[in-house]
Design a protein around this motif. Structure first.
Motif, short mmCIF file in Angstrom:
data_model
loop_
_atom_site.label_atom_id
_atom_site.label_comp_id
_atom_site.label_asym_id
_atom_site.label_seq_id
_atom_site.Cartn_x
_atom_site.Cartn_y
_atom_site.Cartn_z
N MET A 181 -6.84 -0.87 4.99
CA MET A 181 -6.38 -2.20 4.87
C MET A 181 -7.55 -3.24 4.59
N LEU B 106 1.03 -1.28 0.01
CA LEU B 106 0.06 -0.02 -0.17
C LEU B 106 0.87 1.29 0.28
N ASP C 242 1.73 -3.36 4.47
CA ASP C 242 1.75 -1.98 5.12
C ASP C 242 2.79 -1.75 6.02
N GLY D 176 3.82 1.65 2.59
CA GLY D 176 4.03 0.09 2.66
C GLY D 176 5.13 -0.16 1.41
#
Length: 224
Positions: free
Chosen positions: A144, A37, A135, A41
């Protein structure tokens, strides 16, 4: 006492070690893909992908912030998925029109980031693959969660959630959404993700692009 991570790179290496220990067949599987992400992340995803000798790609997600209080999430969106926090929407008196206006704005940002980070590369096929979502941490879990739901819609054979730190209350919401959870620290007194890093510097688009190019060039795994 839990010790903060030095930075995202160290957290990524430790996360890769934990994944190798928890799922030792990962390094021998040929269907693994790591989805990070952005932006935070991506450094962790790079370390995990390198360790598992797996490709790295992005899972683009945007938080839907309450108008006037954008840090407060009333939901999140990803390609083909949306998660809403009805408690926040009700308590803040968010109208349908305000919600959709924010969603349109964030959808434009999703598309901008996709072009900026990936160019015209086709999105990877996730069906029948082992997908590792990465992440730099989880706070409320809204971002998430929408990422996990978006991936689950594509029918992977195995969906693994991998993060260095998250409060137990947020991790619990993922039990029905993913097949495995790998989390290095679950402090009850959480505060914020950045509190668990000595260096939690924000990343820019250029750094993300550089790391994604590096992911395309490196070779070999280093655990197993």
């Amino acid at each position: 006492m839990m010790t903060p991570f030095l930075n995202r790179v160290e957290a990524g290496r430790l996360l890769a070690e934990a994944l190798c220990a928890s799922l030792p067949d990962l390094t021998s599987r040929k269907d693994v893909i790591v989805l990070a992400l952005p932006r935070g992340g991506v450094p962790l995803g790079l370390e995990v992908a390198r360790a598992l000798n797996a490709p790295l790609d992005l899972m683009l997600v945007r938080k839907l912030g309450v108008p006037g209080h954008r840090e407060l999430a009333m939901g999140a969106i990803a390609s083909g998925a949306r998660v809403l926090n009805q408690d926040v929407i009700r308590s803040c008196g968010i109208s349908d029109e305000d919600l959709e206006a924010v969603a349109r704005e964030e959808q434009l940002e999703l598309e901008r980031r996709a072009r900026r980070y990936r160019g015209d590369k086709p999105w990877p096929e996730l069906k029948d693959r082992c997908v590792i979502l990465v992440d730099d941490g989880i706070a409320t879990g809204a971002t998430m969660e929408v990422a996990a739901r978006a991936v689950r819609q594509q029918q992977p054979t195995l969906l693994v959630l991998a993060v260095p730190v998250a409060p137990p209350s947020s991790l619990g919401r993922f039990t029905p959404l993913v097949d495995r959870i790998v989390c290095l620290m679950t402090p009850e007194s959480f505060w914020a993700i950045g509190a668990w890093y000595r260096d939690f510097s924000q990343l820019n688009d250029e750094q993300v692009i550089t790391m994604m190019r590096e992911a395309e060039q490196w070779a070999g795994g280093d655990c197993g």
